[in-house]
Design a protein around this motif. Structure first.
Motif, PDB file in Angstrom:
ATOM      1  N   CYS A   6       0.838  -1.202   0.000  1.00 35.49           N
ATOM      2  CA  CYS A   6       0.000   0.000   0.000  1.00 35.49           C
ATOM      3  C   CYS A   6       0.868   1.245   0.000  1.00 35.49           C
ATOM      4  N   SER A  29       1.205   7.131  -6.455  1.00 39.87           N
ATOM      5  CA  SER A  29      -0.037   7.772  -6.921  1.00 39.87           C
ATOM      6  C   SER A  29      -0.012   9.282  -6.755  1.00 39.87           C
ATOM      7  N   ILE A  45     -10.202   6.037  -2.156  1.00 39.79           N
ATOM      8  CA  ILE A  45      -9.282   5.894  -3.284  1.00 39.79           C
ATOM      9  C   ILE A  45      -9.394   7.105  -4.204  1.00 39.79           C
ATOM     10  N   SER A  46     -10.628   7.514  -4.504  1.00 42.22           N
ATOM     11  CA  SER A  46     -10.752   8.640  -5.429  1.00 42.22           C
ATOM     12  C   SER A  46     -10.325   9.945  -4.774  1.00 42.22           C
ATOM     13  N   ARG A  57      -7.733  10.018  -2.647  1.00 42.30           N
ATOM     14  CA  ARG A  57      -6.340   9.798  -2.243  1.00 42.30           C
ATOM     15  C   ARG A  57      -6.181   9.919  -0.725  1.00 42.30           C
ATOM     16  N   HIS A  79      -5.034   8.228   1.866  1.00 43.55           N
ATOM     17  CA  HIS A  79      -4.191   7.057   2.087  1.00 43.55           C
ATOM     18  C   HIS A  79      -4.439   6.298   3.388  1.00 43.55           C
ATOM     19  N   ILE A 122      -7.485   4.078   3.012  1.00 39.25           N
ATOM     20  CA  ILE A 122      -7.261   2.966   2.087  1.00 39.25           C
ATOM     21  C   ILE A 122      -6.477   1.862   2.802  1.00 39.25           C
TER      22      ILE A 122
END
Lengths: 592, 307
Positions: free
Chosen positions: B23, B30, B266-267, B269, B271, B274
């Protein structure tokens, strides 16, 4: 055998018991979301919906039923939200959902009326600009109380704004960047406690000293970020083991009473609201991410207002014309053309071939059929744009024609640019953000450009990746929109075209023209409204001619409103269902 | 048994560490999350202060350390939402768990019943009906069925709410549970039928029949327990799959479950969220597999674990 069956039975029973018990967590004393519609209205409406679904025809029954008034005596205003608001702490809000919810709880010193002109809110009157020491002096309303019962004073304003400038708390320091001493405080990373420009004169007088003239300062502070909260309230929340976002205290018409994250929020009336006790007893927000589901629930009478999902606008126009309300927006959508590219390891260079060839950019401007995009793809929810500034905005020039669809002229310009019928031109890259609107628009643009001989490769990225790409390696062309935060052209032209604003801050095409910079700089600090209008109009014409943008369309915001909602048509500006345009007073809404 | 469970849990630790590493690597690839956090047109100093707040301006190994320690002591906070990650994950998990358990209970109850009846009267109309139903159940996409059911029961008939979720109101879960359970139900029906049919040809069943037991008693009493082992495996893997795979149903029915929270993270960001979600899912898989292994031993003494 018996033992095995017993194990199995216990397992199934345990699962079932957990499932049933765990769902029965909390009982609510009052039916949330208000009482349902009377049975016959609901039934007739549902039948009407069913029929319209089946036949796709306009349904007269629906309109008739709706006009019979849908009010059941409830005083609860029910909103649908697309997402859970990330925070209700004013200084941390950076998104439209939080802004819309928080604006019911808080007030700012000034706000907009329905024509988007500045009027006082917590201030008694709009302050006069004092050119001698670059300051505004706000006389505060007397008798304003917070939800906790304490009176609002200048000390609270100072506290709120110092907090907004504190890098450890705030995500929107830029709103007060023009205040004297703000930079020192921002750069001080918490060591500098106070900004010298924020001064308490007496209990009901607050003075703000700026570093220089700033015609947009009063517009900036309508944002809910600059809302007034009681002194010490954030520390109180921390002491109680919570955040201010969880227990916000403001002066607004409603106070937060319950927040089930990702499910719903509930607000109760603030009886001592300074404009008088609101008609509404409660405001609720239910989080429903799917647009179609929001609409279904609205049509079943579960919400007072609703946005219209993609692809449903024409149907709504036919079936529920009486429920449709429209507002202009400060939004312009455009095709951006990179003028400068970013070199690896920093620095920039003129972008080949579009950035160095103005005729080529003009050809693109003439090649795109904006009527097709607005009427066919966007179902008429958008109007072809002739100018950068949207029609509702100060300094919008109604005589400006911009570029219009003319494929013959486009081909001629393309030949003048040195690429007759596109010969000798490499394949161009076009990026857009992944969403259904943008997807169809991108395809239409590709087809239009193909028609004059340009070979275009279109690609979608998600929002974060898209912004990253624009910042680090801008493509030849991209589709993007801009919604002004407030009613001032500075927020469009300075932010998006000044050389200082290259890249992330807003000038994504990396356009640069010293003459335009000069005009924008002058308007940026002028306090003379008429002079500013002239400067902006001059700058806008120059920019359009050089064509770093191909201006496409300006959105009109359509929402559905239940017939029993009164005094709200004008108040429900875009922000209440989506776009952020300013603070509105929700205390005046009534049902009939 | 205790040492077996402990050993299995210890074996899972490298799994969690690996997920944390993967991750973290993906986060680094990303891009900078502050671009979305600060909002558009945010000046650099705002993004810098956000980076500072979330330790994004420190070397990568320290960032990794903050993630790891934050996960262990539960103090990791979401970038975007002003809340601890643990709170958000548990909130979503409570909804998803209800959904998955409801679905599996329905799937087991109806699936086993259909399997039993089909095996009792193979090649009868019951068997064919169950076979046809299972084929449809496996083939129909859950989100599509959920939409149709919503249209029928919520919009047209008005019996059930149109999506959404409210704690304490079971009616919101009816459609999602039914659609989510359908695939597992179909699988269990077919699998249990086949296992039962196979068990019915075994010697011990013939012996049971020879001593005078009726067909149904032999089926339920002798064949059924032996046919259960593969069924339990399917239930186990399906439960984990339902927990992690309910995203579509959650989205279609507007349930505030884990899938939706992670998808949104996720969309955006976000972190920490996630990461929390991934670790939670890993935990679910490890835990469910462990339970299945223990159940094997209980159901079939031949594969009982040695201490």
């Amino acid at each position: 055998m018996n033992r095995i069956m017993a194990v199995l039975a216990v397992l199934v029973a345990a699962g079932a018991a957990f499932f049933l018990l765990s769902s029965g967590g909390k009982t609510e004393s009052e039916a949330p979301g208000g009482p349902p519609l009377p049975a016959e209205v609901q039934k007739a409406e549902l039948e009407a919906i069913a029929k319209s679904r089946a036949s796709g025809q306009a349904v007269a029954v629906a309109a008739a039923v709706n006009l019979k008034s849908t009010w059941t005596g409830s005083r609860i205003f029910r909103f649908a939200l697309e997402t859970n608001p990330p925070t209700l702490d004013p200084v941390k809000i950076t998104d439209v959902t939080s802004h819309g919810v928080a604006s019911k709880i808080f007030n700012t010193l000034v706000r907009y009326d329905t024509k988007m002109e500045l009027i006082p809110d917590l201030a008694e009157a709009l302050p006069e600009w004092n050119a001698a020491d670059n300051s505004y002096t706000f006389k505060l309303r007397k008798g304003v109380t917070f939800h906790d019962g304490s009176p609002m004073t200048a000390q609270d304003v100072k506290y709120s704004w110092e907090r907004l400038l504190d890098p450890a708390e705030s995500k929107r320091m830029q709103i007060l960047a023009a205040v004297k001493g703000a930079n020192a405080k921002i750069e001080g990373k918490g060591d500098v406690k106070e900004a010298e420009g924020l001064q308490v004169v007496d209990d009901h007088t607050f003075k703000v000293v700026l570093t220089g003239p700033s015609p947009t300062f009063l517009h900036e502070i309508i944002m809910v970020n600059a809302a007034v909260v009681p002194k010490g309230s954030a520390e109180k929340a921390t002491a109680a083991g919570q955040t201010f976002s969880q227990m916000p205290v403001g002066t607004g018409p409603f106070k937060l009473v319950d927040w089930q994250p990702n499910q719903r929020l509930e607000m109760a009336r603030h009886d001592a609201y300074f404009r008088g006790k609101p008609f509404l007893e409660k405001v609720t927000f239910e989080i429903v991410p799917k647009p179609q589901m929001r609409l279904d629930k609205f049509l079943a009478g579960e919400f007072e207002v609703c946005d219209i999902p993609f692809g449903q606008f024409k149907a709504m126009q036919k079936e529920h014309p009486d429920l449709l309300r429209q507002n202009p927006t400060f939004r312009t959508n455009y095709l951006g053309i990179s003028i400068h590219s970013v070199k690896e390891g920093g620095g920039s260079a003129p972008a080949e071939p579009l950035g160095t060839n103005v005729k080529l950019r003009q050809a693109i401007n003439c090649a795109i059929d904006r009527d097709n995009i607005c009427n066919n793809i966007l179902e008429g929810r958008s109007k072809p744009a002739n100018s950068i500034l949207p029609p509702a905005m100060l300094a919008h020039d109604p005589n400006l024609r911009g570029w219009t669809y003319d494929p013959k002229k486009a081909k001629a310009l393309l030949a003048e640019a040195g690429f007759p019928e596109g010969k000798g031109l490499r394949k161009l890259e076009f990026f857009y953000r992944q969403d259904p609107d943008a997807q169809k628009i991108a395809v239409a643009i590709q087809a239009d450009l193909q028609a004059i001989g340009l070979d275009v490769d279109i690609r979608a990225l998600d929002w974060a990746a898209f912004l990253d790409r624009l910042d680090k390696n801008p493509p030849d062309m991209f589709y993007l929109g801009w919604v002004a935060d407030y009613n001032d052209p500075d927020n469009f032209l300075y932010w998006l075209f000044h050389t200082k604003q290259w890249g992330d801050p807003g000038n994504h095409t990396r356009y640069s023209n010293p003459q335009v910079d000069g005009l924008l700089d002058k308007a940026h600090v002028s306090m003379d409204r008429d002079e500013r209008v002239k400067l902006y109009q001059q700058a806008e014409r120059k920019i359009l001619e050089e064509a770093p943008w191909c201006v496409l369309e300006t959105r009109v915001n359509y929402i559905l409103v239940q017939p029993h909602v009164k005094n709200a048509q004008e108040q429900l500006t875009n922000m209440d269902v989506g776009w952020l345009m300013g603070s509105v007073d929700f205390g005046t809404v009534e049902f009939k | 048994m205790a040492s077996f469970v402990l050993r299995r849990l210890l074996q899972a630790l490298p799994v969690f560490a690996g997920i944390l590493l993967i991750c973290f690597l993906l986060f680094k690839l990303s891009g900078d999350p502050t671009r979305l956090l600060a909002g558009e047109r945010a000046p650099e100093y705002v993004r810098e202060s956000i980076r500072h707040k979330f330790h994004l301006d420190e070397p990568w190994y320290r960032q990794l350390g903050f993630f790891a320690s934050g996960m262990v002591n539960g103090e990791l906070r979401s970038y975007r939402h002003d809340r601890p990650v643990v709170e958000m994950i548990l909130e979503g998990a409570a909804v998803t768990l209800r959904l998955a358990l409801g679905a599996i209970v329905i799937a087991v109850a109806f699936g086993l019943l259909a399997g039993l009846l089909s095996a009792y009267r193979p090649h009868s109309w019951i068997d064919y009906l169950s076979a046809a139903g299972s084929s449809v159940g496996v083939s129909v996409p859950a989100f599509w069925l959920a939409m149709l059911l919503t249209l029928l029961f919520s919009v047209h008939l008005g019996w059930l709410p149109i999506g959404g979720y409210r704690p304490g109101h079971l009616e919101y879960l009816v459609i999602p549970v039914a659609t989510l359970g359908l695939i597992s139900m179909a699988l269990i029906a077919r699998l249990s039928r086949n296992c039962l049919m196979e068990a019915m040809t075994q010697d011990y069943v013939r012996t049971a029949r020879a001593k005078g037991l009726g067909g149904f008693q032999a089926l339920v009493g002798h064949a059924f327990p032996n046919a259960l082992v593969p069924v339990v495996t399917v239930i186990g893997t399906n439960l984990a799959g339902l927990m992690t795979g309910a995203v579509l149903t959650e989205t279609t029915c507007s349930l505030p479950g884990l899938g939706r929270i992670i998808f949104q993270a996720i969309s955006e960001r976000d972190h920490p969220v996630i990461l929390g979600g991934c670790l939670f899912f890993a935990f679910v898989f490890v835990f469910v597999n462990l339970c299945v292994d223990i159940l094997y031993g209980l159901l079939d003494p031949r594969i009982r674990h040695h201490e």
